[in-house]
Design an enzyme around this catalytic site. Structure first.
Site, mmCIF file in Angstrom:
data_model
loop_
_atom_site.group_PDB
_atom_site.id
_atom_site.type_symbol
_atom_site.label_atom_id
_atom_site.label_comp_id
_atom_site.label_asym_id
_atom_site.label_seq_id
_atom_site.Cartn_x
_atom_site.Cartn_y
_atom_site.Cartn_z
ATOM 1 N N SER A 1 0.839 -1.195 0.000
ATOM 2 C CA SER A 1 0.000 0.000 0.000
ATOM 3 C C SER A 1 0.880 1.254 0.000
ATOM 4 O O SER A 1 2.111 1.167 0.023
ATOM 5 C CB SER A 1 -0.923 -0.011 1.215
ATOM 6 O OG SER A 1 -0.168 -0.023 2.415
ATOM 7 N N TYR A 2 0.246 2.414 -0.003
ATOM 8 C CA TYR A 2 0.973 3.683 -0.103
ATOM 9 C C TYR A 2 1.973 3.798 1.050
ATOM 10 O O TYR A 2 1.601 3.676 2.218
ATOM 11 C CB TYR A 2 -0.010 4.847 -0.056
ATOM 12 C CG TYR A 2 0.607 6.177 -0.398
ATOM 13 C CD1 TYR A 2 1.174 6.398 -1.646
ATOM 14 C CD2 TYR A 2 0.620 7.215 0.521
ATOM 15 C CE1 TYR A 2 1.735 7.622 -1.972
ATOM 16 C CE2 TYR A 2 1.176 8.453 0.209
ATOM 17 C CZ TYR A 2 1.736 8.642 -1.043
ATOM 18 O OH TYR A 2 2.300 9.840 -1.361
ATOM 19 N N PRO A 3 3.265 4.031 0.750
ATOM 20 C CA PRO A 3 4.283 3.954 1.806
ATOM 21 C C PRO A 3 4.509 5.235 2.592
ATOM 22 O O PRO A 3 5.364 5.248 3.469
ATOM 23 C CB PRO A 3 5.544 3.590 1.012
ATOM 24 C CG PRO A 3 5.353 4.230 -0.323
ATOM 25 C CD PRO A 3 3.878 4.176 -0.593
ATOM 26 N N ARG A 4 3.772 6.302 2.307
ATOM 27 C CA ARG A 4 3.958 7.547 3.054
ATOM 28 C C ARG A 4 2.744 7.761 3.959
ATOM 29 O O ARG A 4 1.694 8.226 3.519
ATOM 30 C CB ARG A 4 4.129 8.744 2.119
ATOM 31 C CG ARG A 4 5.332 8.643 1.195
ATOM 32 C CD ARG A 4 5.518 9.916 0.393
ATOM 33 N NE ARG A 4 6.563 9.775 -0.611
ATOM 34 C CZ ARG A 4 7.858 9.958 -0.375
ATOM 35 N NH1 ARG A 4 8.247 10.305 0.837
ATOM 36 N NH2 ARG A 4 8.751 9.809 -1.333
#
Length: 464
Positions: free
Chosen positions: A183-186
């Protein structure tokens, strides 16, 4: 230099430099960095023609300050000698083939007086050559499973366990995200949103060659709910979105990071690890007369026995190391094998590793989720201020001088190279560094005294 209204935070408030909700973030941070970099570069180039660029950033500079503060703490540390007692006892059932011996820790810890340590050691050695078991207690403890994985923890994990720098780790994570593996890493969140279908995500790993057996066991017995974390309102925790093998992700660092993320996710749905600790307390016996309850020197040992491995089955780097103790009984006397006085020297704290620096940045409110802040440790190291060694990030403050491109000056010119914005500027760690390790003592204008790492308010106000 720059003209726009800057509202300073109120006393006691917290500001996140470079973060997505920061009033000085984004474009304003860029303007401050560009304007002040241009100003101090031209200022120093007028005095030292060999300079190229002297970089400044509202987040990069205090990040460097943390490393400098630790370097100063190490340089100013004065080692002291200390002495302690090391003792070993032998269980009654010990044999030459199966020696049942236990190394003990001294109850006093360590002393800074050698004569006192020698006297106490002699009393133990000249006693009855036995020790009495005064207490034997056992209790069960838990090692809790992790919360959801956010960006900061992923970067720490990559730096500490995989040897990957923050910028490189984020580049790899973004490639895994664009390929659909995670999933989005930030994200700053460690709590999954209500209604998240974690069971479907877990089922995808049931046939995985490395952790499929553990996942199958969780599906049969029921998985745990993730621990309560923090919902920052941005994105869910970093989660593997599909099952992958080393070959499918391309191997190398991509597989290593995916492997760590997947194991963290599965571990967050696994039971806590349970283990039993046994604490053994003994006292030396005096040479004459009956032993009273408070007589003799106190020693102790601790044993561990795993009851349930829990999440450490899949997160093997967090596995509990078992330390077995022989079957002692309270009140019995055991043979003293040795008792000697050992000496040592106190040590300063180590230099900041990248993982520790990321943690300090998070604690001090310097954002670690936006693209620019993730590269700050990389930028500080690129400026020649830090380099990687076997023990971590070693702060070599003046590999090229105090900033980028500043070469070490001849010893005769170092005094004239000291620069400050005013003669009354407060002394910081640059001024306390020895001439052998510092060729220039200048720092950002209006530098606060660094008896402790600078706060976000100090840097947002006086430095800018």
């Amino acid at each position: 230099l720059v003209r726009w209204p800057i509202s300073l935070p109120q006393k006691g408030s917290k500001i996140t430099l470079g973060g997505p909700r920061n009033r000085l973030g984004g474009l304003r941070s860029l303007k401050v960095g560009v304007a002040f970099t241009r100003f101090q570069t031209r200022y120093f180039q007028g005095r030292y023609s060999h300079l190229k660029t002297v970089s400044y950033g509202p987040c990069q500079t205090p990040t460097l300050g943390f490393c400098v503060a630790r370097h100063v703490e190490i340089q100013e540390f004065t080692p002291e000698p200390f002495w302690t007692l090391k003792a070993t006892v032998r269980h009654r059932d010990s044999t030459p083939k199966v020696p049942l011996v236990t190394d003990l820790e001294w109850g006093r810890g360590r002393l800074f007086n050698q004569d006192a340590a020698e006297i106490l050691g002699a009393e133990v050695r000249e006693g009855k050559k036995v020790m009495r078991v005064v207490s034997l207690t056992s209790k069960e403890q838990r090692k809790t499973r992790p919360c959801g994985l956010n960006t900061v923890e992923m970067l720490k994990m990559a730096s500490r366990g995989l040897g990957m720098g923050p910028k490189h780790a984020m580049d790899v994570a973004e490639r895994l995200y664009t390929s659909g593996y995670i999933s989005y890493p930030r994200t700053e969140s460690t709590a999954h949103p209500p209604g998240s279908d974690l069971l479907s995500l877990l089922r995808m790993h049931a046939d995985h060659p490395h952790w499929g057996e553990h996942v199958t066991e969780l599906l049969q017995n029921g998985h745990e709910r993730p621990r309560h974390g923090v919902d920052a309102g941005d994105h869910p925790p970093i989660t593997p979105m599909r099952s992958a093998t080393e070959g499918s992700v391309g191997g190398g660092d991509a597989w290593r990071l995916y492997n760590a993320i997947a194991r963290h996710f599965i571990g967050s749905l696994s039971p806590d690890a349970r283990y039993e600790t046994t604490r053994l307390e003994l006292r030396s016996c005096p040479g004459e007369g009956p032993a009273l309850p408070g007589d003799g020197e106190a020693f102790s040992a601790v044993g561990k026995r795993v009851v349930e491995a829990g999440f450490t089955k899949v997160m093997e780097h967090l596995a509990i190391e078992e330390e077995s103790l022989p079957p002692y009984k309270e009140g019995e006397e055991v043979a003293l094998v040795r008792c000697e006085v050992a000496s040592g020297m106190t040590r300063p704290p180590g230099y900041l590793t990248e993982a520790e620096l990321i943690g300090v940045m998070e604690k001090r409110g310097i954002g670690t989720c936006d693209p620019t802040s993730l590269a700050r440790t990389h930028s500080v190291r690129r400026l020649g201020v830090m380099f990687w060694c076997s023990r971590g990030l070693l702060a070599q403050l003046l590999r090229r001088g105090c900033g980028a491109g500043m070469r070490r000056l001849p010893r005769t010119s170092r005094t004239s190279a000291s620069v400050a914005t005013s003669t009354s500027a407060p002394a910081g760690p640059w001024s306390r560094l020895s001439s052998a390790s510092c060729s220039c003592r200048a720092t950002a204008p209006s530098t606060p005294t660094w008896s402790s790492p600078p706060s976000a308010r100090t840097w947002s106000g006086s430095s800018i």
